[in-house]
Write an enzyme that holds these catalytic residues in place. Structure first.
Site, PDB file in Angstrom:
ATOM      1  CG  ASP A  87      -2.061  -0.926   1.179  1.00  0.00           C
ATOM      2  OD1 ASP A  87      -2.931  -0.726   0.333  1.00  0.00           O
ATOM      3  OD2 ASP A  87      -2.091  -1.870   1.976  1.00  0.00           O
ATOM      4  CD  GLU A 112      -7.392   2.509   2.192  1.00  0.00           C
ATOM      5  OE1 GLU A 112      -7.991   1.880   3.076  1.00  0.00           O
ATOM      6  OE2 GLU A 112      -7.175   2.054   1.060  1.00  0.00           O
ATOM      7  CG  ASP A 185      -7.986   1.957  -2.427  1.00  0.00           C
ATOM      8  OD1 ASP A 185      -6.994   1.505  -1.828  1.00  0.00           O
ATOM      9  OD2 ASP A 185      -9.146   1.599  -2.169  1.00  0.00           O
ATOM     10  CB  ILE A 187      -3.602  -2.658  -1.926  1.00  0.00           C
ATOM     11  CG1 ILE A 187      -2.172  -2.717  -2.463  1.00  0.00           C
ATOM     12  CG2 ILE A 187      -4.188  -4.075  -1.846  1.00  0.00           C
ATOM     13  CD1 ILE A 187      -1.992  -3.592  -3.671  1.00  0.00           C
ATOM     14  CG  ASP A 188     -10.661  -1.519  -3.308  1.00  0.00           C
ATOM     15  OD1 ASP A 188     -10.973  -0.722  -2.408  1.00  0.00           O
ATOM     16  OD2 ASP A 188     -11.468  -2.319  -3.820  1.00  0.00           O
ATOM     17  CB  THR A 190      -5.890  -4.461   2.120  1.00  0.00           C
ATOM     18  OG1 THR A 190      -5.891  -3.175   1.511  1.00  0.00           O
ATOM     19  CG2 THR A 190      -4.516  -4.753   2.670  1.00  0.00           C
ATOM     20  CG  ASP A 330     -12.934   2.773  -1.315  1.00  0.00           C
ATOM     21  OD1 ASP A 330     -11.965   2.005  -1.427  1.00  0.00           O
ATOM     22  OD2 ASP A 330     -13.402   3.133  -0.212  1.00  0.00           O
TER      23      ASP A 330
END
Length: 419
Positions: A87, A112, A185, A187-188, A190, A330
């Site tokens: 991330d 994020e 974002d 790593i959506d 995670t 997101d």
């Protein structure tokens, strides 16, 4: 005993400023062709995808680098929420290379994650990207407790220029980047990334869980209007090849700015002849389920980004989320793509309220006025890194849709809940 380190992975031009400081804002317009902006975003997205892949290849490395988020920063939809070095590295890589090419965007890139990371040894590290690959490698060795091979692989993924060419024939619209910001974002989904399971695709082409649900989201929005205008979305683990034991990534982009509406793919039509579908969170309320199930088949999947992507690709008619567990990072990238397709993303709370109070049926023009705004985070965006609660205001639910007719039908069903 825990130690605290400050390993600043800094561009040489930035060494004199404190992390998180706000540079003096320029009032000069910076005009770029949409094709040039898209080229840059696709390049940083490719770097991001490679970083995510490199980290997942070595399970021991992934275990070393996982950090559970403090309670105050958790997404309360989940019992556990995680932040990984993937991330942080992805977010800072995107920030670094966009800032290099478009300097006036540097203080308007929001994500994020903070750039502070604590590994399982208790070392707290401030992570940014170095100007030279060798410097990045040396500092990553310290973060990775001397793992030379992993540090070299990550550094190479960060600094190697990807081979991407964008045709500019139809993308000649101009973008004033001085009036723009970026939501990332890194790593959506995670949790799915950490588990590392290979998901199984259902008969509708949807994978409910697994690495296929992981997405990297990079979206540009216009500050003066708050509207998204360009989005790039990467699935690093889109398709698994059981023969070669390897993953193939997929990238989708879209632009909706001025008179230009363009996407990277020919979207499939919403399937006709079968019951229309809505994708939802597994934690969605029973009342919302009951209201929508009379008209739509309801399915669930992991990852907010993946659920919106399902809608973008025409695998579902819409994504409905009624509660506050989603953020601007997101939505921004995929919102731009949906707008390019003639769809959109509206605020669940405000759209249902309008539908309930209106004496006549809502129209496409009403939906236009309900589109999410990407500038109004806690009243204003104050920090370059938006991981803190006071600058990461959650959204009051969303309805993402490909067709205005579907959105209106959904709102007509939802407004009956409170009657």
């Amino acid at each position: 005993m825990k130690t605290q380190q400050c390993l600043y992975l800094l561009d040489s031009r930035s060494r004199t400023r404190a992390v998180g400081s706000t540079a003096e804002k320029s009032t000069t317009k910076e005009i770029m062709k949409a094709s040039s902006v898209l080229q840059l975003f696709l390049e940083v997205a490719a770097k991001a995808s490679e970083i995510a892949t490199v980290i997942r290849k070595e399970r021991a490395l992934l275990n070393l680098l996982v950090e559970e988020k403090p309670e105050v920063r958790k997404n309360h939809q989940f019992f556990q929420d995680f932040k990984t070095l993937a991330d942080v590295l992805i977010q800072e890589t995107v920030r670094h290379f966009i800032s290099q090419k478009i300097p006036n965007l540097g203080d308007s890139i929001y994500g994020e994650e903070s750039n502070s990371f604590t590994n399982i040894k208790g070392d707290t590290i401030i992570v940014e990207v170095c100007h030279k690959q060798e410097e990045t490698t040396d500092l990553l060795k310290k973060i990775l407790d001397g793992n030379d091979e992993a540090a070299a692989l990550l550094s190479e993924a960060i600094h190697n220029p990807p081979r991407i060419n964008v045709s500019s024939e139809t993308l000649d619209v101009e973008i004033d980047t001085s009036d723009c910001g970026v939501w990332i974002d890194p790593i959506d989904a995670t949790g799915q990334y950490i588990k590392g399971d290979i998901g199984v695709e259902d008969e509708n082409g949807i994978t409910g869980d697994g690495l296929q649900c992981v997405a990297i989201l990079i979206g540009m929005f216009q500050k003066s209007s708050g509207r998204p205008l360009l989005g790039v979305v990467v699935q690093p683990f889109a398709q698994w090849n059981s023969g070669t034991k390897s993953w193939t990534s997929t990238t989708v982009w879209g632009i909706c700015h001025k008179k230009l509406q363009a996407t990277s793919f020919q979207p499939s039509a919403i399937k006709g002849g079968t019951q229309p579908m809505i994708v939802m969170s597994k934690s969605e309320s029973e009342h919302v389920h009951n209201a929508l199930s009379s008209k739509y088949k309801l399915i669930s999947a992991s990852g907010a980004g993946y659920k919106i992507l399902i809608t973008v690709m025409g695998l579902a008619n819409a994504y409905v989320l009624s509660h506050q567990s989603i953020y601007r990072w997101d939505c921004c990238a995929l919102h731009a793509i949906l707008l390019a397709l003639g769809g959109g993303i509206v605020s669940y709370k405000h759209a249902v309220e309008m539908a309930s109070k209106s004496q006549v049926q809502l129209t496409a023009s009403d939906l236009e006025n309900l589109q999410l705004n990407y500038m109004k985070a806690a009243g204003a965006i104050a920090s370059r890194r938006c991981s803190l609660p006071n600058s990461a205001e959650s959204l009051p639910g969303i309805i993402a849709y490909r067709s205005a007719d579907d959105a209106i039908t959904i709102l007509n069903l939802l407004k009956l809940i409170d009657l």
